[in-house]
Scaffold this motif. Sequence first.
Motif, mmCIF file in Angstrom:
data_model
loop_
_atom_site.group_PDB
_atom_site.id
_atom_site.type_symbol
_atom_site.label_atom_id
_atom_site.label_comp_id
_atom_site.label_asym_id
_atom_site.label_seq_id
_atom_site.Cartn_x
_atom_site.Cartn_y
_atom_site.Cartn_z
ATOM 1 N N UNK A 173 27.605 19.192 5.682
ATOM 2 C CA UNK A 173 28.092 20.179 6.644
ATOM 3 C C UNK A 173 28.155 21.533 5.951
ATOM 4 N N UNK A 174 27.840 22.609 6.660
ATOM 5 C CA UNK A 174 27.942 23.916 6.026
ATOM 6 C C UNK A 174 29.397 24.208 5.666
ATOM 7 N N UNK A 175 29.588 24.821 4.521
ATOM 8 C CA UNK A 175 30.936 25.145 4.063
ATOM 9 C C UNK A 175 31.322 26.505 4.651
ATOM 10 N N UNK A 207 30.976 27.731 -12.327
ATOM 11 C CA UNK A 207 31.124 26.540 -11.497
ATOM 12 C C UNK A 207 29.935 25.616 -11.615
ATOM 13 N N UNK A 208 29.757 24.810 -10.567
ATOM 14 C CA UNK A 208 28.655 23.857 -10.538
ATOM 15 C C UNK A 208 27.881 23.988 -9.235
ATOM 16 N N UNK A 209 26.707 23.425 -9.235
ATOM 17 C CA UNK A 209 25.800 23.480 -8.089
ATOM 18 C C UNK A 209 25.917 22.165 -7.325
ATOM 19 N N UNK A 210 26.603 22.180 -6.165
ATOM 20 C CA UNK A 210 26.822 20.963 -5.385
ATOM 21 C C UNK A 210 26.293 21.121 -3.973
ATOM 22 N N UNK A 211 25.829 20.020 -3.413
ATOM 23 C CA UNK A 211 25.316 20.025 -2.051
ATOM 24 C C UNK A 211 26.441 20.377 -1.091
ATOM 25 N N UNK A 212 26.195 21.339 -0.204
ATOM 26 C CA UNK A 212 27.173 21.717 0.813
ATOM 27 C C UNK A 212 28.287 22.627 0.331
ATOM 28 N N UNK A 228 18.285 29.026 -4.733
ATOM 29 C CA UNK A 228 18.414 27.592 -4.453
ATOM 30 C C UNK A 228 18.493 26.877 -5.796
ATOM 31 N N UNK A 229 19.566 26.142 -5.982
ATOM 32 C CA UNK A 229 19.789 25.394 -7.214
ATOM 33 C C UNK A 229 19.531 23.921 -6.935
ATOM 34 N N UNK A 230 19.110 23.191 -7.928
ATOM 35 C CA UNK A 230 18.897 21.759 -7.766
ATOM 36 C C UNK A 230 18.455 21.140 -9.064
ATOM 37 N N UNK A 254 22.923 24.690 -3.042
ATOM 38 C CA UNK A 254 22.081 23.511 -3.219
ATOM 39 C C UNK A 254 21.750 22.947 -1.857
ATOM 40 N N UNK A 255 20.480 22.865 -1.558
ATOM 41 C CA UNK A 255 20.038 22.328 -0.273
ATOM 42 C C UNK A 255 20.211 20.814 -0.270
ATOM 43 N N UNK A 256 20.269 20.229 0.928
ATOM 44 C CA UNK A 256 20.288 18.774 1.040
ATOM 45 C C UNK A 256 19.065 18.243 0.327
#
Length: 143
Positions: A25-27, A71-76, A114-116, A47-49
């Motif tokens: 879900x979008x934050x 911080x960190x790169x997390x989905x959503x 975009x991070x991943x 981070x994209x799904x």
Amino acid sequence: MRLIFIALSVLLAGCAAAIQVGPAAPDPNPTIIGVGVDPGAEIVVYRANSAGFIGNVAATPALTLDGRSVGTCRIGQPLLLRLPAGTHRIEAITQNGQVTQDVSVQDGETRYLRCGTATAPTLSPRPSLQPVDTATATRELNL
């Protein structure tokens, strides 16, 4: 043989807990780093799904801004960096490497990264960090 099957079942059950089912879900309230109502410029790291190997989905690259941990790169969970105009260095780091992206922003401008993680069958994949345009970021963030 039975012991191997039990051990494998326990391992796979633990991995399944780390997989995200369905889109994030979008934050509505991203983490904001920076001060003041007029930040000058913004960089949004998100981070994209993703789907793929469990290690790729579960890995969360650490992020730095100009050498400082942010911080960190997390989905959503996008990260909004409010900062003065200029060129800033963003790094994404995992146990298996790091990637650096220099981003130039002007006053009032917003840039998106975009991070991943790289697609590889490993428990600790290399990070990835790519500049994207506003339309792509908006679509991938579900805004």
